[in-house]
Design an enzyme around this catalytic site. Structure first.
Site, PDB file in Angstrom:
ATOM      1  N   GLU A 101     -38.450  25.243 -24.329  1.00 23.50           N
ATOM      2  CA  GLU A 101     -37.196  26.157 -24.772  1.00 23.50           C
ATOM      3  C   GLU A 101     -37.447  27.582 -23.732  1.00 23.50           C
ATOM      4  O   GLU A 101     -36.514  27.963 -23.475  1.00 23.50           O
ATOM      5  CB  GLU A 101     -37.205  26.331 -26.140  1.00 23.50           C
ATOM      6  CG  GLU A 101     -36.908  25.094 -26.956  1.00 23.50           C
ATOM      7  CD  GLU A 101     -35.575  24.631 -26.713  1.00 23.50           C
ATOM      8  OE1 GLU A 101     -34.674  25.430 -26.007  1.00 23.50           O
ATOM      9  OE2 GLU A 101     -35.216  23.545 -27.208  1.00 23.50           O
ATOM     10  N   ARG A 161     -34.435  28.339 -21.060  1.00 25.84           N
ATOM     11  CA  ARG A 161     -33.571  29.472 -21.702  1.00 25.84           C
ATOM     12  C   ARG A 161     -33.851  30.970 -20.763  1.00 25.84           C
ATOM     13  O   ARG A 161     -33.230  31.581 -20.318  1.00 25.84           O
ATOM     14  CB  ARG A 161     -33.640  29.500 -23.268  1.00 25.84           C
ATOM     15  CG  ARG A 161     -33.268  28.550 -23.728  1.00 25.84           C
ATOM     16  CD  ARG A 161     -32.990  28.631 -25.046  1.00 25.84           C
ATOM     17  NE  ARG A 161     -33.001  27.292 -25.939  1.00 25.84           N
ATOM     18  CZ  ARG A 161     -32.152  27.157 -27.157  1.00 25.84           C
ATOM     19  NH1 ARG A 161     -31.341  28.227 -27.707  1.00 25.84           N
ATOM     20  NH2 ARG A 161     -32.231  25.982 -27.767  1.00 25.84           N
ATOM     21  N   ASP A 212     -33.971  12.853 -22.061  1.00 32.56           N
ATOM     22  CA  ASP A 212     -32.944  13.453 -21.317  1.00 32.56           C
ATOM     23  C   ASP A 212     -32.956  14.087 -19.949  1.00 32.56           C
ATOM     24  O   ASP A 212     -32.667  13.604 -18.737  1.00 32.56           O
ATOM     25  CB  ASP A 212     -31.653  14.131 -22.067  1.00 32.56           C
ATOM     26  CG  ASP A 212     -32.371  15.332 -22.833  1.00 32.56           C
ATOM     27  OD1 ASP A 212     -33.671  15.525 -22.814  1.00 32.56           O
ATOM     28  OD2 ASP A 212     -31.620  15.876 -23.815  1.00 32.56           O
ATOM     29  N   GLU A 239     -23.070  18.952 -23.954  1.00 33.30           N
ATOM     30  CA  GLU A 239     -23.246  17.824 -22.891  1.00 33.30           C
ATOM     31  C   GLU A 239     -21.816  17.184 -22.394  1.00 33.30           C
ATOM     32  O   GLU A 239     -21.912  16.864 -21.522  1.00 33.30           O
ATOM     33  CB  GLU A 239     -24.131  16.786 -23.454  1.00 33.30           C
ATOM     34  CG  GLU A 239     -25.467  17.367 -23.837  1.00 33.30           C
ATOM     35  CD  GLU A 239     -25.819  18.329 -24.687  1.00 33.30           C
ATOM     36  OE1 GLU A 239     -25.086  18.515 -25.616  1.00 33.30           O
ATOM     37  OE2 GLU A 239     -26.824  19.120 -24.829  1.00 33.30           O
TER      38      GLU A 239
END
Ligand code: DMJ
Length: 630
Positions: A259, A263, A390, A524
Site C-alpha cells: 500500500e 499509493r 491481481d 476497476e
C-alpha cells in the site's frame, strides 16, 4: 588480612558499614528501584521498554490479516463502518483520540506517531544506502528532467484541440462533471480531514487506518496527479504545499509494503514526472529507502509488512506468507526509484523477485497467491486474478510496456500466465457471460471479485503485443470480460457493482450474500472502460462510464464528500462513511480520461501503476540505470 581492633569501632558488616549507614543505603537502593519501574510505566515514551521487558511478542496473525491490509480481502474481512466519531477536529488539526490511543485491531499493525529525524536517517542502514540528513539525500544525483520531457511523444496534457473546436460538446460537459466531482471530493477532504489519510464524510472527520505505519496524508499524495491533469491548479498547489510542509517520513509504525508503494511512492513519482518538482523526487526516494528492510528475508521475497522502526530488520508482526499481488506489484515503482536516485539497490530488489518467480515450478503454469519468503515455496494452491493475485499480472505486462518493449522476460511471463488462466480459470456462464473464476487446487469457485474487473483493461492493453494470431482473440476476450463486469453493475438497484458476484444456481453476475454486496468506490470497472474506449472508441464505454457517474452522484455523494455504500441492491443504501483515497487517485481519474482525448497521458508515453499513478515509458536507449539488464 589482620584487622586491628580500634577502640569505639564496631565492625557491623563485611563492607564495614554501621547499622544506620546500612539502613540508609538500603533505603536509597529501594528508592532507585521504585523510580526505575515508575519510569517504565509512567513516562510517555516507555512503550518500547515495556514491550521489551514485560510483554511477549505480538502474536502473528494469519494470511487473512495480511490480505486485509492489502485491500485485497474478501468481503467478510472488510472493516465495518466506524462507530459515530467524536467531534471533528478542526481542519489540519490532529485527532487527539488517535494520539492518546493508537488504533489497533486484533492482529493489525502498530501505528505510532512520528518520533524524530534520526529514525528516518537510520532506516536505510544495512541496504547499501548511506544514512543522510533529511533534505539533502538524492539531491547530489542529477536526473535530467528536460531530457526526459523532450523524449515524450505527446504533450503530457495532450493537444487540447477538442475543447476549442467543440465548446458545447456532450463529452466536454461529461468531463467537466467529473472534474467538479474531483473538486468536491478534494475540498471536502481538505475541509474536514486535511493531512489525515482519508475523509469520513458522514462524521466529517479524518481517518488514519493502520496500513501506513504512521504516514499521513494518503489522500493528498493519491490526489496530486489527478488534480494536476484536471488542471485544478489551486487545489494542486494546496496539495503540494502540504507535502512540502507537513508530509513527514519520520514515523516508526508498521506498514503494508504494497500500500505504501502503490499509493505514496507511486503518487510521489508521478507528481515528480508530471511537474519536475524536486520535493516529490526526494520524498519518493527517502520513503523508498524506508521500505528496504522488508526485503531482508532468506529469499529476498519481501514480507507484506515493513517496520519503519529504526534498526528494524523488517520482520514485523504479519503472518508467514507473502502475497503474490503485493510482492509482485513493486516492479514499476522500484525501477523508477533507481532511475531517479541512481541507486541500483531498488532495481536489484525487484529483479531478484522476478528471478525467484521465474525459477519456481508453477502448477499448470499458474501462480498461486501465497509464497513463503523463507523457503521460496508456494504455501497453498489458491489462484486468483482478483484479490491477492491481481496486480502481479498487471505489472508483468506493464513492465514490458514501461521498459519501451525491451523487457522480454516480463512479456513472456505475462503471455504464459494468461494462457494458463484461460485454460484453467476462464468460463462462460449458461447466460453467455465470460468470467474468470478462482482456482483452489483444481476446484473452481465460480465467482469474480470487483477487483478482478481490472482484467478487461489489462487484456486489452496487452492484446497489441500478443502473437499475431492471438490479438483479435484477446481484444474480444477483454471486451467480453468488461461486458460481464458491466452486467454486475447493471443488475443492481443502484447501478453500482458489488464486491463479488457469482455464477451459480441460475443466478449470474450478482452477489449472493449481503456481506459481498457493498461498493467502496472502487475503480476497476471504470478502469477497464477507459482502456477499452482507448482501444476501440466504441461509444458504449463512454455510455457505461456515464452510468457510473450518475450512480455515484445519486447514491455515494453526501453533504461532505463521497462515501461507499453497504448494499448495491438497495435503492436506499446506507453509507460506509469512507471516502477512499483510491477514489480520487483512480476512479475519478479513469472517468476523466474516459471523457478526454487519447493524448491526455498518452499510453505511448505512460503506464499507470495499480493505483492509477502515471509512470513514464522508458524512451531512452542509453539508460544504464533501471533498464540496464534484462
Ligand atoms: C487500489 O488500491 C488498487 O487498485 C489496488 O491494486 C487494488 N485495490 C484498490 C482499489 O480497489
Amino acid at each position: 588480612m589482620l584487622m586491628r581492633k580500634v577502640p569505639g569501632f564496631v565492625p557491623a558488616s563485611p563492607w564495614g558499614l554501621r547499622l544506620p549507614q546500612k539502613f540508609l543505603f538500603l533505603l536509597f537502593l529501594s528508592g532507585l528501584v521504585t523510580l526505575c519501574f515508575g519510569a517504565l510505566f509512567l513516562l510517555p515514551h516507555s512503550s518500547r521498554l515495556k514491550r521489551l521487558f514485560l510483554a511477549p511478542r505480538t502474536q502473528q496473525p494469519g494470511l487473512e490479516v495480511v490480505a486485509e491490509i492489502a485491500g485485497h480481502a474478501p468481503a467478510r474481512q472488510q472493516e465495518p463502518p466506524p462507530n459515530p466519531a467524536p467531534a471533528a477536529p478542526a481542519p489540519g488539526e490532529d485527532d487527539p483520540s488517535s494520539r492518546a490511543s493508537p488504533r489497533r485491531r486484533k492482529g493489525g499493525l502498530r501505528r505510532t506517531r512520528p518520533t524524530g529525524p534520526r529514525e528516518e536517517a537510520t532506516a536505510a542502514r544495512g541496504n547499501s544506502i548511506p544514512a543522510s540528513r533529511p533534505g539533502d539525500e538524492g539531491v547530489s544525483f542529477h536526473f535530467d528532467f528536460n531530457a526526459f520531457r523532450s523524449r515524450l511523444r505527446h504533450p503530457v496534457l495532450g493537444m487540447r484541440a477538442d475543447e476549442s473546436q467543440e465548446p458545447q460538446s456532450r463529452v466536454r460537459a461529461q468531463r467537466e462533471k467529473v472534474k467538479e466531482m474531483m473538486r468536491f471530493a478534494w475540498q471536502s477532504y481538505k475541509r474536514y480531514a486535511m493531512g489525515k489519510n482519508e475523509l469520513r464524510p458522514l462524521t466529517k472527520d479524518g481517518y488514519e487506518g493502520n496500513m501506513f505505519g504512521g504516514l499521513s496524508g494518503a489522500t493528498v499524495i493519491d490526489s496530486l496527479d489527478t488534480l494536476y491533469l484536471m488542471e485544478l491548479k489551486e487545489e494542486f498547489q494546496e496539495a503540494k504545499a502540504w507535502v512540502e510542509e507537513s508530509f513527514h517520513l519520520n514515523v516508526s509504525g508498521e506498514a503494508s509494503l504494497f500500500e505504501v508503494n502503490i499509493r505514496y511512492i507511486g503518487g510521489l513519482l508521478s507528481a515528480f514526472y508530471l511537474t519536475g518538482e524536486e520535493v516529490f523526487r526526494i520524498k519518493a526516494i527517502r520513503l523508498g529507502e524506508k521500505l528496504l528492510p522488508a526485503f531482508n528475508t532468506p529469499t529476498g521475497i519481501p514480507k507484506g509488512v515493513v517496520s519503519f522502526k529504526s534498526g528494524s530488520w523488517g520482520w514485523a508482526t504479519a503472518g508467514s506468507s507473502s502475497i503474490l499481488a503485493e510482492f509482485g506489484s513493486l516492479h514499476l515503482e522500484f525501477l523508477h526509484l533507481t532511475e531517479l536516485s541512481g541507486n541500483q539497490v531498488f532495481a536489484e530488489k525487484v529483479r531478484n523477485i522476478r528471478k525467484v518467480l521465474r525459477k519456481i515450478e508453477k502448477p499448470f503454469g499458474l501462480y498461486p497467491n501465497f509464497l513463503s519468503p523463507v523457503s521460496g515455496n508456494w504455501v497453498q494452491h489458491h489462484v486468483s486474478v482478483g484479490g491477492l493475485g491481481d496486480s502481479f499480472y498487471e505489472y508483468l505486462i506493464k513492465s514490458w510496456l514501461m521498459s519501451g518493449k525491451t523487457d522480454m522476460e516480463a512479456k513472456n511471463m505475462y503471455y504464459e500466465a494468461l494462457e494458463a488462466i484461460e485454460t484453467y480459470l476462464l468460463n462462460v456462464s449458461p447466460g453467455g457471460l465470460t468470467y474468470i473464476a478462482e482456482w483452489r487446487g483444481g476446484i473452481l469457485d465460480h465467482k469474480m471479485g470487483h477487483l478482478a474487473c481490472f482484467s478487461g483493461g489489462m487484456i486489452a492493453l496487452g492484446a497489441e503485443d500478443a502473437k499475431e494470431e492471438k490479438r483479435a482473440h484477446y481484444r474480444e476476450l477483454a471486451a467480453q470480460i468488461t461486458k460481464t463486469c458491466h452486467e454486475s453493475y447493471a443488475r443492481s438497484d443502484t447501478k453500482l457493482g458489488p464486491e463479488a458476484f457469482w455464477f451459480n444456481s441460475g443466478r449470474e453476475a450478482v452477489a449472493t450474500q449481503l456481506s459481498e454486496s457493498y461498493y467502496i468506490l472502487r475503480p476497476e470497472v471504470v478502469e477497464s472502460y477507459m482502456y477499452l474506449w482507448r482501444q476501440t472508441h466504441n461509444p458504449i464505454y463512454r455510455e457505461w462510464g456515464w452510468e457510473v457517474v450518475l450512480a455515484l452522484e445519486k447514491y455515494c455523494r453526501t453533504e461532505a464528500g463521497f462515501s461507499g455504500i453497504q448494499d448495491v441492491y438497495s435503492s436506499t443504501p446506507s453509507h460506509d462513511n469512507k471516502q477512499q483515497s483510491f477514489f480520487l487517485a483512480e476512479t475519478l481519474k479513469y472517468l476523466y480520461l474516459l471523457f478526454s482525448e487519447d493524448d491526455l497521458l498518452s499510453l505511448e508515453d505512460w503506464v499507470f501503476n495499480t493505483e492509477a499513478h502515471p509512470l513514464p515509458v522508458n524512451h531512452s536507449d542509453s539508460s544504464g540505470r533501471a533498464w540496464g539488464r534484462h
